[in-house]
Design an enzyme around this catalytic site. Structure first.
Site, PDB file in Angstrom:
ATOM      1  N   LYS A   3       0.866  -1.182   0.000  1.00  0.00           N
ATOM      2  CA  LYS A   3       0.000   0.000   0.000  1.00  0.00           C
ATOM      3  C   LYS A   3       0.903   1.232   0.000  1.00  0.00           C
ATOM      4  CE  LYS A   3      -4.263   1.354   2.293  1.00  0.00           C
ATOM      5  NZ  LYS A   3      -5.142   1.569   1.145  1.00  0.00           N
TER       6      LYS A   3
HETATM    7  N1  PPE Z   1      -7.844  -1.819  -2.828  1.00  0.00           N
HETATM    8  C1  PPE Z   1      -7.296  -0.598  -2.759  1.00  0.00           C
HETATM    9  C2  PPE Z   1      -6.567  -0.077  -3.923  1.00  0.00           C
HETATM   10  C3  PPE Z   1      -7.433   0.139  -1.591  1.00  0.00           C
HETATM   11  O1  PPE Z   1      -6.893   1.357  -1.518  1.00  0.00           O
HETATM   12  C4  PPE Z   1      -8.160  -0.386  -0.501  1.00  0.00           C
HETATM   13  C5  PPE Z   1      -8.343   0.410   0.750  1.00  0.00           C
HETATM   14  C6  PPE Z   1      -8.718  -1.669  -0.631  1.00  0.00           C
HETATM   15  C7  PPE Z   1      -8.519  -2.360  -1.814  1.00  0.00           C
HETATM   16  C8  PPE Z   1      -9.454  -2.332   0.491  1.00  0.00           C
HETATM   17  O2  PPE Z   1      -8.570  -2.678   1.507  1.00  0.00           O
HETATM   18  P1  PPE Z   1      -9.020  -2.792   3.025  1.00  0.00           P
HETATM   19  O3  PPE Z   1      -9.229  -1.423   3.524  1.00  0.00           O
HETATM   20  O4  PPE Z   1      -7.905  -3.505   3.663  1.00  0.00           O
HETATM   21  O5  PPE Z   1     -10.273  -3.578   3.048  1.00  0.00           O
HETATM   22  N2  PPE Z   1      -8.396   1.801   0.566  1.00  0.00           N
HETATM   23  C9  PPE Z   1      -8.156   2.672   1.705  1.00  0.00           C
HETATM   24  C10 PPE Z   1      -7.858   4.079   1.263  1.00  0.00           C
HETATM   25  C11 PPE Z   1      -8.972   4.905   0.755  1.00  0.00           C
HETATM   26  C12 PPE Z   1      -8.549   6.336   0.486  1.00  0.00           C
HETATM   27  O6  PPE Z   1      -9.262   6.998  -0.267  1.00  0.00           O
HETATM   28  O7  PPE Z   1      -7.560   6.806   1.030  1.00  0.00           O
HETATM   29  C13 PPE Z   1      -9.286   2.573   2.719  1.00  0.00           C
HETATM   30  O8  PPE Z   1     -10.346   2.043   2.430  1.00  0.00           O
HETATM   31  O9  PPE Z   1      -9.074   3.012   3.844  1.00  0.00           O
END
Ligand code: PPE
Length: 304
Positions: A159
């Site tokens: 990330k």
């Molecule tokens: N894919 C991506 C690209 C992503 O950024 C997130 C979270 C997810 C999948 C889902 O991951 P999880 O949160 O572990 O279920 N995105 C984060 C950032 C959003 C933002 O705008 O900044 C979030 O949901 O916190």
């Protein structure tokens, strides 16, 4: 919506006033996108504010740093304690928590070996990510003309802040075309994920979600939802999905810490039944679980 400040931010081991959490304009990560971060939510529970799946988020942050060869000066446990301290200190019942590690001010150039690593953890109130009625009415999706970056370009398992240039391009394209969010395909044309969410397709009694090899972040909400689905007796398959699988899905929903569980009502103007019964069941189980109302999943709620 503008960020609503809280009292303090944890920076390199100390709690400092919100407005003092500043960095120099020549900070390495600002120039090269070399930071790693997390997005976590805390919810109000009967035992007080609790951070959902805190350990898993901080463990993933360590993995993101490892992929970047970034020596994080804190353990997962220390970062978990920092997040708890920040939430406690804010006095908020529920909030979004943002830890970030970045190469700091001191050196320029692409090699990071002699850069300092700075770490901060902040929190603030953050409402519905894809709109208040994302669960009931669903969101309109556009398949992006931007391909998801792949394993040999920008590792999707990390990330990394720079990865989100790809997401921002897709998000802005979707919004300017009148949609709510983008679905990104990888360079083989398979579905990867959305700009900040993982995606699920429902076909009959089976849920499908794309794997890491397709270019998806291994989402913690994705993992939560897979656990729910299996516990509810549905089959879950983590496998490649083609564009057509989206158009003829019985239901589609997207999941993420910020987006929680949001229904999809159309993909490139092909209507998807919405909100579908399985989406609703999963969304309501998620809403209860994060608020500590489900005994069987209470171990995921880390009281601060
Ligand atoms: N894919 C991506 C690209 C992503 O950024 C997130 C979270 C997810 C999948 C889902 O991951 P999880 O949160 O572990 O279920 N995105 C984060 C950032 C959003 C933002 O705008 O900044 C979030 O949901 O916190």
């Amino acid at each position: 919506m503008p960020i609503e400040p809280t009292k303090s931010i944890w920076m390199n081991g100390e709690m400092i006033p919100w407005e003092d959490a500043q960095i120099h304009v020549l900070t390495h990560t600002l120039h090269y996108g070399t930071g790693v971060f997390e997005g976590i939510r805390a919810y109000e529970t009967s035992k007080g504010p609790a951070i959902f799946r805190l350990r898993e988020h901080m463990d993933r942050m360590l993995n993101s740093a490892k992929i970047l060869l970034m020596p994080l000066p804190y353990t997962s446990k220390e970062l978990q304690d920092a997040a708890k301290q920040v939430v406690r200190d804010s006095g908020l019942d529920s909030c979004y928590v943002r830890p970030i590690a970045y190469y700091g001010y001191g050196e320029m150039g692409l090699a990071t070996s002699s850069c300092t690593v700075d770490v901060a953890v902040a929190c603030w109130p953050w409402g519905a990510y894809l709109g208040e009625d994302a669960v009931t009415k669903g969101v309109r999706m556009k398949i992006s003309s931007w391909a998801r970056h792949d394993h040999n370009i920008m590792p999707p398992a990390s990330k990394t802040t720079g990865n989100y240039v790809n997401s921002t391009l897709a998000k802005m394209e979707a919004i300017r075309a009148g949609y709510d969010e983008a679905i990104m395909l990888n360079r083989d044309g398979l579905v990867a994920e959305c700009t900040g969410e993982n995606l699920f397709v429902v076909k009959g009694e089976t849920l499908y979600t794309p794997p890491l090899v397709s270019g998806a972040l291994e989402g913690i909400t994705q993992d939560t939802v897979m656990t729910f689905a299996r516990d509810l007796g549905y089959e879950v398959k983590v496998e490649g999905l083609a564009r057509s699988d989206l158009f003829i899905a019985d239901e589609i929903f997207v999941v993420g810490t910020a987006a929680e569980v949001s229904a999809v009502n159309s993909v490139d103007d092909r209507e998807i039944p919405c909100p579908g019964p399985i989406t609703q069941k999963i969304a309501s189980l998620y809403a209860d679980t994060v608020r500590g109302k489900k005994e069987e999943y209470a171990h995921w709620c880390e009281v601060v």
